[in-house]
Design an enzyme around this catalytic site. Structure first.
Site, PDB file in Angstrom:
ATOM      1  N   ASP A  79      27.377  69.106  32.611  1.00 39.68           N
ATOM      2  CA  ASP A  79      26.168  68.833  33.030  1.00 39.68           C
ATOM      3  C   ASP A  79      25.675  67.388  32.972  1.00 39.68           C
ATOM      4  OD1 ASP A  79      26.071  68.956  30.377  1.00 39.68           O
ATOM      5  OD2 ASP A  79      24.108  70.075  30.395  1.00 39.68           O
ATOM      6  N   HIS A 118      44.464  46.407  42.897  1.00 37.49           N
ATOM      7  CA  HIS A 118      43.333  47.125  42.431  1.00 37.49           C
ATOM      8  C   HIS A 118      43.530  47.621  41.162  1.00 37.49           C
ATOM      9  CE1 HIS A 118      41.761  48.113  46.657  1.00 37.49           C
ATOM     10  NE2 HIS A 118      41.459  46.818  46.402  1.00 37.49           N
ATOM     11  N   ASP A 159      39.058  39.638  38.264  1.00 34.70           N
ATOM     12  CA  ASP A 159      38.096  39.707  39.448  1.00 34.70           C
ATOM     13  C   ASP A 159      37.241  40.541  38.951  1.00 34.70           C
ATOM     14  OD1 ASP A 159      37.005  40.430  41.925  1.00 34.70           O
ATOM     15  OD2 ASP A 159      39.101  40.792  42.850  1.00 34.70           O
ATOM     16  N   ASP A 202      30.916  38.406  43.246  1.00 35.92           N
ATOM     17  CA  ASP A 202      32.397  39.046  43.439  1.00 35.92           C
ATOM     18  C   ASP A 202      33.190  37.577  43.097  1.00 35.92           C
ATOM     19  OD1 ASP A 202      34.700  39.951  43.920  1.00 35.92           O
ATOM     20  OD2 ASP A 202      34.044  40.641  45.583  1.00 35.92           O
ATOM     21  N   HIS A 238      46.840  41.162  51.971  1.00 39.27           N
ATOM     22  CA  HIS A 238      45.354  41.409  52.197  1.00 39.27           C
ATOM     23  C   HIS A 238      44.491  40.264  53.133  1.00 39.27           C
ATOM     24  CE1 HIS A 238      43.682  38.723  49.077  1.00 39.27           C
ATOM     25  NE2 HIS A 238      44.701  38.919  48.421  1.00 39.27           N
ATOM     26  N   HIS A 282      35.469  39.475  52.476  1.00 40.90           N
ATOM     27  CA  HIS A 282      34.760  40.495  53.325  1.00 40.90           C
ATOM     28  C   HIS A 282      33.355  40.054  53.171  1.00 40.90           C
ATOM     29  CE1 HIS A 282      33.702  41.524  49.017  1.00 40.90           C
ATOM     30  NE2 HIS A 282      35.244  41.400  48.639  1.00 40.90           N
ATOM     31  N   HIS A 306      31.835  45.454  49.238  1.00 42.84           N
ATOM     32  CA  HIS A 306      32.170  45.319  50.568  1.00 42.84           C
ATOM     33  C   HIS A 306      31.009  45.709  51.281  1.00 42.84           C
ATOM     34  CE1 HIS A 306      36.831  45.693  49.232  1.00 42.84           C
ATOM     35  NE2 HIS A 306      36.035  44.693  48.862  1.00 42.84           N
ATOM     36  N   GLU A 360      38.938  34.598  49.501  1.00 43.39           N
ATOM     37  CA  GLU A 360      39.825  34.871  48.241  1.00 43.39           C
ATOM     38  C   GLU A 360      41.240  35.077  48.674  1.00 43.39           C
ATOM     39  OE1 GLU A 360      39.215  39.207  47.039  1.00 43.39           O
ATOM     40  OE2 GLU A 360      37.734  39.390  48.521  1.00 43.39           O
ATOM     41  N   TYR A 408      50.970  37.016  45.294  1.00 42.89           N
ATOM     42  CA  TYR A 408      51.656  38.391  44.444  1.00 42.89           C
ATOM     43  C   TYR A 408      53.136  38.269  44.650  1.00 42.89           C
ATOM     44  CZ  TYR A 408      46.767  38.663  45.300  1.00 42.89           C
ATOM     45  OH  TYR A 408      45.239  38.319  45.672  1.00 42.89           O
ATOM     46  N   ARG A 452      44.841  35.082  42.421  1.00 41.71           N
ATOM     47  CA  ARG A 452      43.746  34.945  43.513  1.00 41.71           C
ATOM     48  C   ARG A 452      42.743  34.064  42.974  1.00 41.71           C
ATOM     49  NH1 ARG A 452      43.738  39.800  43.903  1.00 41.71           N
ATOM     50  NH2 ARG A 452      41.599  40.702  42.675  1.00 41.71           N
ATOM     51  N   GLU A 462      38.673  33.273  44.455  1.00 40.97           N
ATOM     52  CA  GLU A 462      37.779  33.953  45.276  1.00 40.97           C
ATOM     53  C   GLU A 462      36.279  33.375  44.833  1.00 40.97           C
ATOM     54  OE1 GLU A 462      35.848  38.397  46.270  1.00 40.97           O
ATOM     55  OE2 GLU A 462      36.971  38.174  44.507  1.00 40.97           O
TER      56      GLU A 462
END
Length: 440
Positions: free
Chosen positions: A37, A242, A259, A271, A350, A354, A361, A384, A388, A412, A414
């Site tokens: 709950d 991710h 990130d 971001d 990628h 975005h 996003h 970004e 890899y 990366r 960004e």
């Protein structure tokens, strides 16, 4: 400074204009059960928030351009109820919906089924997102069906059911000056957190300890919290795009990719991604790839301007990356051929960015049919690029095998970039990224 009620009113006026003679029904988000709950922390539906600024669950907003003045913005909300508020907190109730949020009229949520048909009567169409709001959708369909049943006698009925998303998302794509101020604040807090993370990171810490420093700063600065699951990825973990386990020990000689960005209390987001050596010193291979990603990122940021497209920004980054990877011997062949064949995608898989706004996003079309949407002042996008290097994806036929010295490097970089009248503004420039700044 929070966005004023006058700004929400101006948004509603533009939405009314876009609707024409159609009526729109926009439900708020419900509470979502976590376990037993217990509910997850409440997060308002971004479309509902954009037009109302009302941050309570289970409400429904009606936008009725076909109605007389004083009946066009109607809210159905949970009424004030002391026995409920003692358990779950303050409610604005119907009076607050009018006085504080600019509703023309407000009713208890329990009256929606009774009142909805009359409010929708006379509309030329009904704008409602089918398939997303299980509690409200049957009421909308029933009201519409009633109009259709009466149409032979009355001669009037809503002509169709349409999605409000294209109209509303076109409005959300172009940020107002007030929104850009909020995004600068989210960027400031997010950038400060990245600077703190780089100061504390060292071999032997757990990734989660660095995550705690970042998210503690978000809360201390008054943000709602993290805008998304923070990625704190040491070494080869950074090659998982991710990665959110954030539970590995930081190792001497590895890079750390972070990130992370904050979400403000009114849902505007930062971001940012930064990558740096955990022990304060790049190896030769790490520096070579870092400088390449940085060159691609800076070229892509420089390409952001009115008339450019998000696709053009991506293509700029890809061309720099591919040329650099050929120079380093990680790719082989003609640049145009490699790009056309996608033979670089085992190393960069990628897109380069975005839209960013109330959603990380964020909404808005990147293209309409065969044509890419041109960037306009007020649009905000992330930039970004990354690299890899791992064994997770097969090396395309004709491309060189990857030497072990490169493997396990994930990088990366960004930033959040707003399109201005003549160029762009890097909202996250205070998060350092020069190679010298990454070392200590």
């Amino acid at each position: 400074m929070l966005i004023s009620p006058a700004v929400y009113a101006e948004r509603r006026a533009r939405f009314f204009q876009a609707l024409g003679g159609a009526a729109a029904v926009l439900p708020a988000a419900p509470l979502v059960t976590h376990h037993a709950d217990c509910e997850w922390p409440f997060r308002q539906n971004s479309d509902f928030w954009y037009l109302t600024g009302f941050d309570e669950p289970d409400a429904v907003a009606l936008f009725l351009p076909h109605r007389p003045e004083g009946e066009r913005f109607v809210l159905f909300v949970n009424p004030k109820e002391p026995s409920a508020e003692v358990w779950n907190g303050f409610r604005w109730g119907c009076e607050g919906a009018v006085a504080q949020f600019g509703a023309d009229l407000a009713h208890p949520r329990s009256e929606l089924a009774q009142r909805l048909p009359e409010y929708l009567s006379g509309a030329e169409g009904i704008a409602f997102r089918v398939g997303k709001h299980a509690a409200v959708e049957p009421l909308v369909l029933q009201a519409w069906a009633g109009q259709l049943d009466r149409a032979p006698r009355s001669g009037a009925a809503a002509l169709g059911l349409v999605a409000p998303c294209p109209l509303l998302h076109a409005l959300r794509l172009r940020k107002s000056p007030e929104e850009l101020d909020r995004m600068r604040e989210a960027a400031r807090i997010s950038a400060e957190a990245h600077e703190l993370a780089r100061q504390v990171a060292r071999p032997g810490l757990n990734e989660r300890q660095v995550q705690a420093v970042i998210e503690q700063h978000f809360l201390e600065q008054g943000a709602r919290g993290a805008a998304y699951n923070s990625i704190v990825a040491g070494g080869d973990n950074a090659c998982v795009l991710h990665y959110t386990s954030n539970n590995a020990q930081l190792r001497d000689g590895d890079l750390l990719l972070i990130d992370a960005g904050c979400s403000l209390n009114d849902y505007y987001n930062g971001d940012i991604t930064r990558t740096f050596p955990i022990n304060g010193h790049f190896t030769g291979e790490q520096r070579a790839l870092y400088e390449l990603v940085l060159a691609a990122q800076e070229a892509a940021v420089a390409a952001v301007a009115p008339g450019q497209t998000a696709e053009g920004v991506h293509e700029t980054a890809v061309r720099v990356l591919v040329q650099g990877l050929v120079d380093l011997g990680l790719l082989a062949g003609e640049i145009d051929g490699i790009i056309e064949q996608g033979a670089y995608r085992h190393l960069y898989m990628h897109r380069t960015g975005h839209w960013l706004g109330l959603d990380v996003h964020d909404v808005g079309a990147y293209r309409l049919g065969e044509h890419h949407n041109a960037l306009e002042p007020g649009m905000v996008l992330t930039v970004e690029p990354g690299l890899y290097v791992s064994d997770r994806l097969a090396v395309p036929e004709g491309q060189p095998a990857i030497e072990d010295r490169w493997k396990g490097i994930g990088i990366r970089i960004e930033d959040d970039v707003a399109v201005t009248e003549h160029s762009h503004e890097n909202l996250t420039a205070s998060a350092l990224k020069a190679p010298a700044a990454m070392e200590r």
